[in-house]
Design a protein around this motif. Structure first.
Motif, PDB file in Angstrom:
ATOM      1  N   TYR A 146       0.856  -1.186   0.000  1.00  0.00           N
ATOM      2  CA  TYR A 146       0.000   0.000   0.000  1.00  0.00           C
ATOM      3  C   TYR A 146       0.889   1.233   0.000  1.00  0.00           C
ATOM      4  CZ  TYR A 146      -3.490  -3.456   1.105  1.00  0.00           C
ATOM      5  OH  TYR A 146      -4.297  -4.558   1.049  1.00  0.00           O
ATOM      6  N   THR A 147       0.302   2.358  -0.390  1.00  0.00           N
ATOM      7  CA  THR A 147       1.045   3.603  -0.466  1.00  0.00           C
ATOM      8  C   THR A 147       0.505   4.590   0.562  1.00  0.00           C
ATOM      9  OG1 THR A 147       1.441   3.292  -2.815  1.00  0.00           O
ATOM     10  CG2 THR A 147       1.711   5.525  -1.969  1.00  0.00           C
ATOM     11  N   ILE A 148       1.430   5.182   1.322  1.00  0.00           N
ATOM     12  CA  ILE A 148       1.093   6.302   2.196  1.00  0.00           C
ATOM     13  C   ILE A 148       1.710   7.538   1.551  1.00  0.00           C
ATOM     14  CG2 ILE A 148       1.307   7.336   4.484  1.00  0.00           C
ATOM     15  CD1 ILE A 148       1.590   4.488   5.606  1.00  0.00           C
ATOM     16  N   THR A 149       0.880   8.512   1.234  1.00  0.00           N
ATOM     17  CA  THR A 149       1.348   9.748   0.623  1.00  0.00           C
ATOM     18  C   THR A 149       1.551  10.773   1.730  1.00  0.00           C
ATOM     19  OG1 THR A 149       0.127   9.222  -1.383  1.00  0.00           O
ATOM     20  CG2 THR A 149       0.870  11.510  -1.117  1.00  0.00           C
ATOM     21  N   ALA A 150       2.819  11.181   1.933  1.00  0.00           N
ATOM     22  CA  ALA A 150       3.184  12.084   3.028  1.00  0.00           C
ATOM     23  C   ALA A 150       3.631  13.424   2.462  1.00  0.00           C
ATOM     24  CB  ALA A 150       4.309  11.471   3.858  1.00  0.00           C
ATOM     25  N   SER A 151       3.058  14.510   3.006  1.00  0.00           N
ATOM     26  CA  SER A 151       3.418  15.849   2.538  1.00  0.00           C
ATOM     27  C   SER A 151       3.480  16.820   3.709  1.00  0.00           C
ATOM     28  CB  SER A 151       2.403  16.350   1.503  1.00  0.00           C
ATOM     29  OG  SER A 151       1.118  16.454   2.085  1.00  0.00           O
ATOM     30  N   ALA A 152       4.277  17.871   3.515  1.00  0.00           N
ATOM     31  CA  ALA A 152       4.414  18.921   4.530  1.00  0.00           C
ATOM     32  C   ALA A 152       4.313  20.265   3.837  1.00  0.00           C
ATOM     33  CB  ALA A 152       5.756  18.803   5.251  1.00  0.00           C
ATOM     34  N   SER A 204       8.990  19.951   7.680  1.00  0.00           N
ATOM     35  CA  SER A 204       9.188  18.747   6.875  1.00  0.00           C
ATOM     36  C   SER A 204       8.528  17.544   7.541  1.00  0.00           C
ATOM     37  CB  SER A 204      10.684  18.469   6.696  1.00  0.00           C
ATOM     38  OG  SER A 204      11.290  18.227   7.959  1.00  0.00           O
ATOM     39  N   ILE A 205       8.353  16.488   6.735  1.00  0.00           N
ATOM     40  CA  ILE A 205       7.874  15.201   7.232  1.00  0.00           C
ATOM     41  C   ILE A 205       8.815  14.143   6.673  1.00  0.00           C
ATOM     42  CG2 ILE A 205       6.252  14.873   5.331  1.00  0.00           C
ATOM     43  CD1 ILE A 205       4.340  13.572   7.429  1.00  0.00           C
ATOM     44  N   SER A 206       9.132  13.166   7.519  1.00  0.00           N
ATOM     45  CA  SER A 206      10.071  12.143   7.091  1.00  0.00           C
ATOM     46  C   SER A 206       9.548  10.770   7.499  1.00  0.00           C
ATOM     47  CB  SER A 206      11.435  12.382   7.739  1.00  0.00           C
ATOM     48  OG  SER A 206      12.345  11.382   7.335  1.00  0.00           O
ATOM     49  N   PRO A 207       9.511   9.816   6.571  1.00  0.00           N
ATOM     50  CA  PRO A 207       9.817   9.974   5.156  1.00  0.00           C
ATOM     51  C   PRO A 207       8.731  10.791   4.466  1.00  0.00           C
ATOM     52  CG  PRO A 207       8.990   7.764   5.584  1.00  0.00           C
ATOM     53  CD  PRO A 207       9.122   8.434   6.908  1.00  0.00           C
ATOM     54  N   SER A 208       9.036  11.297   3.272  1.00  0.00           N
ATOM     55  CA  SER A 208       8.065  12.118   2.551  1.00  0.00           C
ATOM     56  C   SER A 208       7.788  11.520   1.178  1.00  0.00           C
ATOM     57  CB  SER A 208       8.574  13.552   2.416  1.00  0.00           C
ATOM     58  OG  SER A 208       9.722  13.588   1.602  1.00  0.00           O
ATOM     59  N   GLY A 209       6.742  12.024   0.547  1.00  0.00           N
ATOM     60  CA  GLY A 209       6.373  11.535  -0.775  1.00  0.00           C
ATOM     61  C   GLY A 209       5.556  10.263  -0.681  1.00  0.00           C
ATOM     62  N   SER A 210       5.668   9.419  -1.686  1.00  0.00           N
ATOM     63  CA  SER A 210       4.945   8.146  -1.720  1.00  0.00           C
ATOM     64  C   SER A 210       5.785   7.077  -1.033  1.00  0.00           C
ATOM     65  CB  SER A 210       4.656   7.736  -3.164  1.00  0.00           C
ATOM     66  OG  SER A 210       3.783   8.657  -3.766  1.00  0.00           O
ATOM     67  N   ASN A 266       3.787  -1.603  10.086  1.00  0.00           N
ATOM     68  CA  ASN A 266       3.654  -0.291  10.708  1.00  0.00           C
ATOM     69  C   ASN A 266       4.586   0.683  10.003  1.00  0.00           C
ATOM     70  OD1 ASN A 266       2.045  -1.604  12.607  1.00  0.00           O
ATOM     71  ND2 ASN A 266       3.710  -1.829  14.070  1.00  0.00           N
ATOM     72  N   GLN A 267       4.231   1.962  10.006  1.00  0.00           N
ATOM     73  CA  GLN A 267       5.092   2.985   9.421  1.00  0.00           C
ATOM     74  C   GLN A 267       4.974   4.257  10.264  1.00  0.00           C
ATOM     75  OE1 GLN A 267       7.292   2.984   6.571  1.00  0.00           O
ATOM     76  NE2 GLN A 267       7.865   4.821   7.676  1.00  0.00           N
ATOM     77  N   THR A 268       6.129   4.745  10.736  1.00  0.00           N
ATOM     78  CA  THR A 268       6.173   5.960  11.555  1.00  0.00           C
ATOM     79  C   THR A 268       6.663   7.130  10.729  1.00  0.00           C
ATOM     80  OG1 THR A 268       6.562   4.675  13.561  1.00  0.00           O
ATOM     81  CG2 THR A 268       7.198   7.005  13.625  1.00  0.00           C
ATOM     82  N   PHE A 269       6.054   8.287  10.952  1.00  0.00           N
ATOM     83  CA  PHE A 269       6.441   9.532  10.307  1.00  0.00           C
ATOM     84  C   PHE A 269       6.845  10.536  11.379  1.00  0.00           C
ATOM     85  CE2 PHE A 269       3.886   7.379   7.251  1.00  0.00           C
ATOM     86  CZ  PHE A 269       4.473   7.682   6.043  1.00  0.00           C
ATOM     87  N   THR A 270       7.889  11.315  11.090  1.00  0.00           N
ATOM     88  CA  THR A 270       8.370  12.354  11.999  1.00  0.00           C
ATOM     89  C   THR A 270       8.126  13.714  11.355  1.00  0.00           C
ATOM     90  OG1 THR A 270      10.057  10.858  12.854  1.00  0.00           O
ATOM     91  CG2 THR A 270      10.379  13.214  13.263  1.00  0.00           C
ATOM     92  N   ILE A 271       7.466  14.590  12.100  1.00  0.00           N
ATOM     93  CA  ILE A 271       7.118  15.926  11.613  1.00  0.00           C
ATOM     94  C   ILE A 271       8.004  16.921  12.341  1.00  0.00           C
ATOM     95  CG2 ILE A 271       5.288  17.650  11.456  1.00  0.00           C
ATOM     96  CD1 ILE A 271       4.217  14.110  11.867  1.00  0.00           C
ATOM     97  N   THR A 272       8.699  17.774  11.566  1.00  0.00           N
ATOM     98  CA  THR A 272       9.656  18.714  12.161  1.00  0.00           C
ATOM     99  C   THR A 272       9.425  20.118  11.606  1.00  0.00           C
ATOM    100  OG1 THR A 272      11.272  16.920  12.246  1.00  0.00           O
ATOM    101  CG2 THR A 272      12.109  19.166  12.557  1.00  0.00           C
ATOM    102  N   PRO A 273       9.103  21.080  12.486  1.00  0.00           N
ATOM    103  CA  PRO A 273       8.981  22.458  12.008  1.00  0.00           C
ATOM    104  C   PRO A 273      10.359  23.089  11.831  1.00  0.00           C
ATOM    105  CG  PRO A 273       8.554  22.370  14.359  1.00  0.00           C
ATOM    106  CD  PRO A 273       8.784  20.953  13.903  1.00  0.00           C
ATOM    107  N   THR A 308      -3.083   8.858   3.615  1.00  0.00           N
ATOM    108  CA  THR A 308      -2.389  10.133   3.433  1.00  0.00           C
ATOM    109  C   THR A 308      -2.069  10.711   4.796  1.00  0.00           C
ATOM    110  OG1 THR A 308      -4.441  11.430   3.388  1.00  0.00           O
ATOM    111  CG2 THR A 308      -3.588  10.653   1.260  1.00  0.00           C
ATOM    112  N   ILE A 309      -0.985  11.493   4.840  1.00  0.00           N
ATOM    113  CA  ILE A 309      -0.632  12.254   6.037  1.00  0.00           C
ATOM    114  C   ILE A 309      -0.072  13.585   5.554  1.00  0.00           C
ATOM    115  CG2 ILE A 309       1.628  11.107   6.220  1.00  0.00           C
ATOM    116  CD1 ILE A 309       1.394  11.520   9.302  1.00  0.00           C
ATOM    117  N   ALA A 310      -0.556  14.675   6.152  1.00  0.00           N
ATOM    118  CA  ALA A 310      -0.139  16.018   5.736  1.00  0.00           C
ATOM    119  C   ALA A 310       0.066  16.884   6.974  1.00  0.00           C
ATOM    120  CB  ALA A 310      -1.186  16.650   4.826  1.00  0.00           C
TER     121      ALA A 310
END
Length: 135
Positions: free
Chosen positions: A27-33, A38-44, A52-59, A91-93
């Motif tokens: 499956y694809t998680i589309t991540a954008s900031a 920024s968000i990591s990882p980003s994109g598709s 499981n998949q973790t995303f880190t959001i950094t201002p 999706t995550i934004a």
């Protein structure tokens, strides 16, 4: 034979072999900031079924996370988010805003300060105060 769910041998008159191979669903998680972070990882991001998949959001410096939307629903202003047991696309934004700070200005008797009271100043901004004594 390609991707089939069944195969029938007909009129069998000799030995045959049949072999099946499988691949895990992905499956694809589309991540954008937004800008200013920024968000990591980003994109598709491709992930395997059930993982499981973790995303880190950094201002950026001087900014804050204002919201994180997962599948268009707010999960707050979190700095990490983990999708668990993934069985669909997602999706995550993330969005950000500049930090503001309050300067409280007041003058005692015998003069004035302008502006007076609470003044909001954006991170890295400048604010001038005019201080005037009475005659």
């Amino acid at each position: 034979m390609g991707s089939v769910s069944s195969y029938t041998f007909t009129n069998v008159q000799a030995a045959h072999n049949i072999s099946a191979s499988f691949a895990i669903n992905t499956y694809t998680i589309t991540a954008s900031a937004g800008i200013d972070g920024s968000i990591s990882p980003s994109g598709s991001v491709n992930v395997n079924y059930g993982s499981n998949q973790t995303f880190t959001i950094t201002p950026n410096l001087g900014y804050s996370i204002t919201s994180v939307l997962v599948d268009n629903s707010s999960v707050g202003s979190v700095s990490t988010y983990t999708f668990t047991n993934i069985t669909a696309n997602h999706t995550i934004a993330a969005s950000f805003a500049i930090n503001t700070y309050t300067i409280t200005a007041s003058a005692g008797t015998g003069g004035t300060i302008t502006p007076n009271g609470s003044v909001n100043v954006a991170f890295g901004g400048n604010q001038t105060f005019n201080i005037t004594p009475n005659t």
